[in-house]
Enzyme design. Sequence first.
Site, PDB file in Angstrom:
ATOM      1  N   HIS A 194       0.867  -1.179   0.000  1.00  0.00           N
ATOM      2  CA  HIS A 194       0.000   0.000   0.000  1.00  0.00           C
ATOM      3  C   HIS A 194       0.904   1.229   0.000  1.00  0.00           C
ATOM      4  O   HIS A 194       1.648   1.469   0.961  1.00  0.00           O
ATOM      5  CB  HIS A 194      -0.923   0.008   1.223  1.00  0.00           C
ATOM      6  CG  HIS A 194      -1.844   1.192   1.249  1.00  0.00           C
ATOM      7  ND1 HIS A 194      -3.116   1.161   0.726  1.00  0.00           N
ATOM      8  CD2 HIS A 194      -1.668   2.452   1.730  1.00  0.00           C
ATOM      9  CE1 HIS A 194      -3.688   2.340   0.877  1.00  0.00           C
ATOM     10  NE2 HIS A 194      -2.828   3.149   1.499  1.00  0.00           N
ATOM     11  N   CYS A 195       0.836   2.001  -1.067  1.00  0.00           N
ATOM     12  CA  CYS A 195       1.721   3.161  -1.218  1.00  0.00           C
ATOM     13  C   CYS A 195       0.958   4.431  -0.852  1.00  0.00           C
ATOM     14  O   CYS A 195       0.037   4.827  -1.581  1.00  0.00           O
ATOM     15  CB  CYS A 195       2.235   3.240  -2.658  1.00  0.00           C
ATOM     16  SG  CYS A 195       3.405   4.598  -2.927  1.00  0.00           S
ATOM     17  N   PRO A 196       1.294   5.080   0.261  1.00  0.00           N
ATOM     18  CA  PRO A 196       0.584   6.317   0.617  1.00  0.00           C
ATOM     19  C   PRO A 196       0.913   7.473  -0.315  1.00  0.00           C
ATOM     20  O   PRO A 196       0.123   8.425  -0.418  1.00  0.00           O
ATOM     21  CB  PRO A 196       1.081   6.599   2.042  1.00  0.00           C
ATOM     22  CG  PRO A 196       2.418   5.927   2.121  1.00  0.00           C
ATOM     23  CD  PRO A 196       2.322   4.709   1.261  1.00  0.00           C
TER      24      PRO A 196
END
Length: 243
Positions: A194-196
Site C-alpha cells: 500500500h503506497c501512501p
Amino acid sequence: MDTAPLPVKESSYVAVATDRVSEYSDTGSTKKMPKKMIRKWEVFPGRNKFCCNGRIMMARQTGIFYFTCILIVVTSGLFFGFDCPYLAKNVTPAIPAFGIALFIFVMSTLFRTSFSDPGVIPRASPDEAADIEKQIEVPNSTPGTYRPPPRTKEVVIKGQVVKLKYCFTCKIFRPPRASHCSLCDNCVERFDHHCPWVGNCVGRRNYRYFYLFILSLSILCIYIFACVLTHLILRKYSTVLNK
C-alpha cells in the site's frame, strides 16, 4: 363478439448489471419504472472512497497523495518558469518541449495508479461463506455445532499442489500472491504494498502504471537537475565573458 381483456398478473424481477443492481416493478403497463437502484460502489464493504459516480477508486487517507501532486507540480513549475526560458533561448527549444511531455506522462501515470482498481477480490456472499465453512468436517463433533473454516486449502494447478490461505474478513480462499490490505480492508490480487504517496494499493491491475510512474518520475528529476545545472554553468560563463 366482444372479448374481455385477460387479467394481467403483477410480477417483479431483478436486473443485475456489471456496475449496478436495479429492481424494477412490472405492473402490467408497457413502461417499466425503476423502483430502486443501488450501485455496487455505494455498498462497497472496504474502506475505499469513490468519486465520479464510482469511476475513481482511492484509499481513505489521501493527504500524502495530494502532497505528492503539489511537490511535482511546484518543482516542475519553477523549472518551466525560470530555467526553460533561458535554455530555450540559448540552447534549444526542445528542452522545454521534452520537459512538458515528460511532466504530462508522469502526472498521467500517477493518476492512473491512484484512481484505478488495484485488483480487489470480491468478498464472499453469506451463502458462499457458509458453504466454505462446511467444507471442513470436524471428527467427533456434534451436529449443528459451529465449525471454523480452514486456514489453508490445497488445490492442484497444472499438476502442482498450491496452498490457498483463508481470509477471515473477506470469507474467501484468496489466490496465490494475494494479500489483505489492512488500510483499505480488501484482498488484493498480486498485492505488492500500500503506497501512501499514490494514495492506493499496488496490485495486479495498476502495478504497470506504478512502475511507469516511478521510472518516469526518476527521469524527470534527473532531467530537471541536469537542466538546472546547465543553466547555472551557462550563467556563470556568460557573466565571466561579459566582464
